[in-house]
Design a protein around this motif. Structure first.
Motif, PDB file in Angstrom:
ATOM      1  N   PRO A  74     169.473  52.967   2.980  1.00 18.85           N
ATOM      2  CA  PRO A  74     169.650  51.951   4.021  1.00 18.85           C
ATOM      3  C   PRO A  74     168.579  50.867   3.975  1.00 18.85           C
ATOM      4  O   PRO A  74     168.863  49.697   4.252  1.00 18.85           O
ATOM      5  N   MET A  75     167.354  51.241   3.625  1.00 17.87           N
ATOM      6  CA  MET A  75     166.267  50.257   3.567  1.00 17.87           C
ATOM      7  C   MET A  75     166.548  49.152   2.559  1.00 17.87           C
ATOM      8  O   MET A  75     166.085  48.017   2.728  1.00 17.87           O
ATOM      9  N   ALA A  76     167.309  49.473   1.510  1.00 18.23           N
ATOM     10  CA  ALA A  76     167.600  48.467   0.482  1.00 18.23           C
ATOM     11  C   ALA A  76     168.403  47.304   1.060  1.00 18.23           C
ATOM     12  O   ALA A  76     168.311  46.171   0.573  1.00 18.23           O
ATOM     13  N   LEU A  77     169.184  47.570   2.107  1.00 16.83           N
ATOM     14  CA  LEU A  77     170.017  46.516   2.684  1.00 16.83           C
ATOM     15  C   LEU A  77     169.206  45.480   3.440  1.00 16.83           C
ATOM     16  O   LEU A  77     169.666  44.348   3.634  1.00 16.83           O
ATOM     17  N   TYR A  78     168.012  45.845   3.862  1.00 18.70           N
ATOM     18  CA  TYR A  78     167.221  44.922   4.672  1.00 18.70           C
ATOM     19  C   TYR A  78     166.693  43.737   3.869  1.00 18.70           C
ATOM     20  O   TYR A  78     166.144  42.800   4.449  1.00 18.70           O
ATOM     21  N   ARG A  79     166.881  43.754   2.580  1.00 17.83           N
ATOM     22  CA  ARG A  79     166.572  42.569   1.773  1.00 17.83           C
ATOM     23  C   ARG A  79     167.630  41.482   1.995  1.00 17.83           C
ATOM     24  O   ARG A  79     167.400  40.316   1.689  1.00 17.83           O
ATOM     25  N   TYR A  80     168.786  41.876   2.499  1.00 19.20           N
ATOM     26  CA  TYR A  80     169.916  40.956   2.611  1.00 19.20           C
ATOM     27  C   TYR A  80     170.363  40.725   4.049  1.00 19.20           C
ATOM     28  O   TYR A  80     171.008  39.710   4.344  1.00 19.20           O
ATOM     29  N   VAL A  81     170.073  41.658   4.933  1.00 23.11           N
ATOM     30  CA  VAL A  81     170.545  41.570   6.308  1.00 23.11           C
ATOM     31  C   VAL A  81     169.474  42.131   7.239  1.00 23.11           C
ATOM     32  O   VAL A  81     168.816  43.117   6.919  1.00 23.11           O
ATOM     33  N   ALA A  82     169.305  41.471   8.392  1.00 17.04           N
ATOM     34  CA  ALA A  82     168.244  41.875   9.316  1.00 17.04           C
ATOM     35  C   ALA A  82     168.604  43.121  10.105  1.00 17.04           C
ATOM     36  O   ALA A  82     167.747  43.961  10.396  1.00 17.04           O
ATOM     37  N   ASN A  83     169.882  43.257  10.443  1.00 17.87           N
ATOM     38  CA  ASN A  83     170.305  44.378  11.280  1.00 17.87           C
ATOM     39  C   ASN A  83     171.832  44.489  11.243  1.00 17.87           C
ATOM     40  O   ASN A  83     172.510  43.698  10.580  1.00 17.87           O
ATOM     41  N   LYS A  84     172.346  45.446  11.991  1.00 18.94           N
ATOM     42  CA  LYS A  84     173.793  45.672  12.023  1.00 18.94           C
ATOM     43  C   LYS A  84     174.529  44.458  12.593  1.00 18.94           C
ATOM     44  O   LYS A  84     175.617  44.098  12.115  1.00 18.94           O
ATOM     45  N   GLU A  85     173.948  43.809  13.599  1.00 17.36           N
ATOM     46  CA  GLU A  85     174.607  42.658  14.217  1.00 17.36           C
ATOM     47  C   GLU A  85     174.787  41.521  13.215  1.00 17.36           C
ATOM     48  O   GLU A  85     175.821  40.848  13.203  1.00 17.36           O
ATOM     49  N   LEU A 111     177.599  42.434  10.941  1.00 19.22           N
ATOM     50  CA  LEU A 111     178.873  42.227  11.623  1.00 19.22           C
ATOM     51  C   LEU A 111     179.247  40.747  11.657  1.00 19.22           C
ATOM     52  O   LEU A 111     180.422  40.401  11.581  1.00 19.22           O
ATOM     53  N   ALA A 112     178.254  39.881  11.768  1.00 20.12           N
ATOM     54  CA  ALA A 112     178.541  38.447  11.729  1.00 20.12           C
ATOM     55  C   ALA A 112     179.113  38.058  10.375  1.00 20.12           C
ATOM     56  O   ALA A 112     180.023  37.224  10.295  1.00 20.12           O
ATOM     57  N   TRP A 113     178.606  38.657   9.311  1.00 21.32           N
ATOM     58  CA  TRP A 113     179.181  38.426   7.974  1.00 21.32           C
ATOM     59  C   TRP A 113     180.638  38.873   7.945  1.00 21.32           C
ATOM     60  O   TRP A 113     181.512  38.180   7.431  1.00 21.32           O
ATOM     61  N   VAL A 114     180.866  40.079   8.480  1.00 22.89           N
ATOM     62  CA  VAL A 114     182.227  40.626   8.493  1.00 22.89           C
ATOM     63  C   VAL A 114     183.144  39.721   9.319  1.00 22.89           C
ATOM     64  O   VAL A 114     184.291  39.449   8.935  1.00 22.89           O
ATOM     65  N   LEU A 115     182.649  39.252  10.456  1.00 19.18           N
ATOM     66  CA  LEU A 115     183.426  38.359  11.305  1.00 19.18           C
ATOM     67  C   LEU A 115     183.794  37.082  10.560  1.00 19.18           C
ATOM     68  O   LEU A 115     184.930  36.598  10.626  1.00 19.18           O
ATOM     69  N   GLN A 116     182.846  36.553   9.826  1.00 11.97           N
ATOM     70  CA  GLN A 116     183.095  35.344   9.037  1.00 11.97           C
ATOM     71  C   GLN A 116     184.171  35.591   7.990  1.00 11.97           C
ATOM     72  O   GLN A 116     185.097  34.788   7.819  1.00 11.97           O
ATOM     73  N   MET A 152     170.140  57.181  -6.559  1.00  9.86           N
ATOM     74  CA  MET A 152     170.379  55.916  -5.875  1.00  9.86           C
ATOM     75  C   MET A 152     170.045  54.745  -6.796  1.00  9.86           C
ATOM     76  O   MET A 152     169.077  54.778  -7.538  1.00  9.86           O
ATOM     77  N   ALA A 153     170.840  53.706  -6.714  1.00  2.80           N
ATOM     78  CA  ALA A 153     170.603  52.530  -7.539  1.00  2.80           C
ATOM     79  C   ALA A 153     169.382  51.774  -7.027  1.00  2.80           C
ATOM     80  O   ALA A 153     169.037  51.839  -5.853  1.00  2.80           O
ATOM     81  N   ALA A 154     168.733  51.058  -7.893  1.00  4.19           N
ATOM     82  CA  ALA A 154     167.577  50.256  -7.514  1.00  4.19           C
ATOM     83  C   ALA A 154     168.032  49.080  -6.662  1.00  4.19           C
ATOM     84  O   ALA A 154     169.066  48.474  -6.935  1.00  4.19           O
ATOM     85  N   PRO A 155     167.301  48.739  -5.594  1.00  5.53           N
ATOM     86  CA  PRO A 155     167.696  47.623  -4.736  1.00  5.53           C
ATOM     87  C   PRO A 155     167.903  46.330  -5.497  1.00  5.53           C
ATOM     88  O   PRO A 155     168.728  45.520  -5.130  1.00  5.53           O
ATOM     89  N   ALA A 156     167.159  46.126  -6.579  1.00  9.60           N
ATOM     90  CA  ALA A 156     167.270  44.887  -7.332  1.00  9.60           C
ATOM     91  C   ALA A 156     168.665  44.677  -7.912  1.00  9.60           C
ATOM     92  O   ALA A 156     169.046  43.560  -8.235  1.00  9.60           O
ATOM     93  N   LYS A 157     169.426  45.744  -8.038  1.00  3.64           N
ATOM     94  CA  LYS A 157     170.766  45.630  -8.610  1.00  3.64           C
ATOM     95  C   LYS A 157     171.800  45.170  -7.582  1.00  3.64           C
ATOM     96  O   LYS A 157     172.933  44.903  -7.931  1.00  3.64           O
ATOM     97  N   LEU A 158     171.403  45.133  -6.327  1.00  2.00           N
ATOM     98  CA  LEU A 158     172.313  44.684  -5.295  1.00  2.00           C
ATOM     99  C   LEU A 158     172.438  43.161  -5.316  1.00  2.00           C
ATOM    100  O   LEU A 158     171.588  42.458  -5.832  1.00  2.00           O
ATOM    101  N   ALA A 159     173.493  42.678  -4.712  1.00  3.01           N
ATOM    102  CA  ALA A 159     173.678  41.252  -4.503  1.00  3.01           C
ATOM    103  C   ALA A 159     174.275  41.083  -3.114  1.00  3.01           C
ATOM    104  O   ALA A 159     174.951  41.975  -2.610  1.00  3.01           O
ATOM    105  N   ARG A 160     174.027  39.941  -2.506  1.00  2.00           N
ATOM    106  CA  ARG A 160     174.524  39.707  -1.154  1.00  2.00           C
ATOM    107  C   ARG A 160     176.036  39.910  -1.075  1.00  2.00           C
ATOM    108  O   ARG A 160     176.547  40.510  -0.137  1.00  2.00           O
TER     109      ARG A 160
END
Length: 200
Positions: free
Chosen positions: A41-52, A55-60, A1-9
């Motif tokens: 999955p935990m790595a995503l919580y640096r960028y998003v609080a939850n699935k909702e 989804l708001a990002w996707v909606l936008q 798995m890639a390090a979370p630091a390599k992710l971007a919003r």
């Protein structure tokens, strides 16, 4: 798995939108998005609080794409041409980007809160304004009766959304061509004054 630091919003958003557009709401989850990015999955919580929130990002993003479809109306030479092109853009978006259409206009995958976010409204409002201005342009040029531009735009949006929803349900067994034929008839009926007349 890639390090979370390599992710971007933006990478998280791109992966979420690609998954949603390809597989729809049924397959959408933080776990699936994380797998697409090869992170936990935990790595995503640096960028998003939850699935909702995701989804708001996707909606936008969906409304940003939708605006690009409607923007074809700029190619029209008259107000009525621009209105017809905007309507065609709506149906093209609905047929080509079905998962987004479901999320944006039928709301079956949202608990309600994401659609009320200021960031979503900020990108959704210009799409309606574009449609309303197309109506206003046609009225100003006396190409259609003196309709209330705002009310007519609402009716056109409702008419088109309903038509696509019926098509997606399979209730009438319409082909895409039949859907478009009915859409043209609906547009003509609304512009003939079915929404009422009044000041703009």
């Amino acid at each position: 798995m890639a390090a979370p630091a390599k992710l971007a919003r933006e990478a998280v958003l791109d992966a979420a939108c690609e998954l949603f557009a390809r597989e729809g709401a049924g397959a959408f989850s933080l776990r699936r998005v994380a797998a697409a990015l090869d992170v936990t999955p935990m790595a995503l919580y640096r960028y998003v609080a939850n699935k909702e929130e995701l989804l708001a990002w996707v909606l936008q993003r969906g409304f940003e794409e939708f605006e690009a479809y409607l923007a074809r109306s700029a190619e029209g030479e008259t107000g009525l041409d621009r209105l017809r092109l905007a309507t065609e853009g709506f149906f093209d978006f609905a047929l080509e980007r079905g998962a987004y259409f479901e999320l944006m206009f039928l709301g079956g995958t949202l608990p309600g809160e994401p659609a009320r976010r200021a960031s979503v409204r900020a990108v959704a409002e210009p799409t309606f304004v574009l449609l309303r201005d197309c109506v206003r342009s046609a009225v100003d040029a006396s190409e259609v009766p003196p309709l209330d531009a705002h009310a007519t735009a609402v009716w056109l949006l409702a008419e088109a959304t309903g038509m696509v929803a019926l098509h997606r349900s399979g209730l009438f067994g319409w082909t895409r061509d039949e859907l478009r034929q009915r859409a043209e008839s609906g547009l003509a009926a609304v512009l003939a004054g079915a929404t009422g007349r009044g000041a703009r």
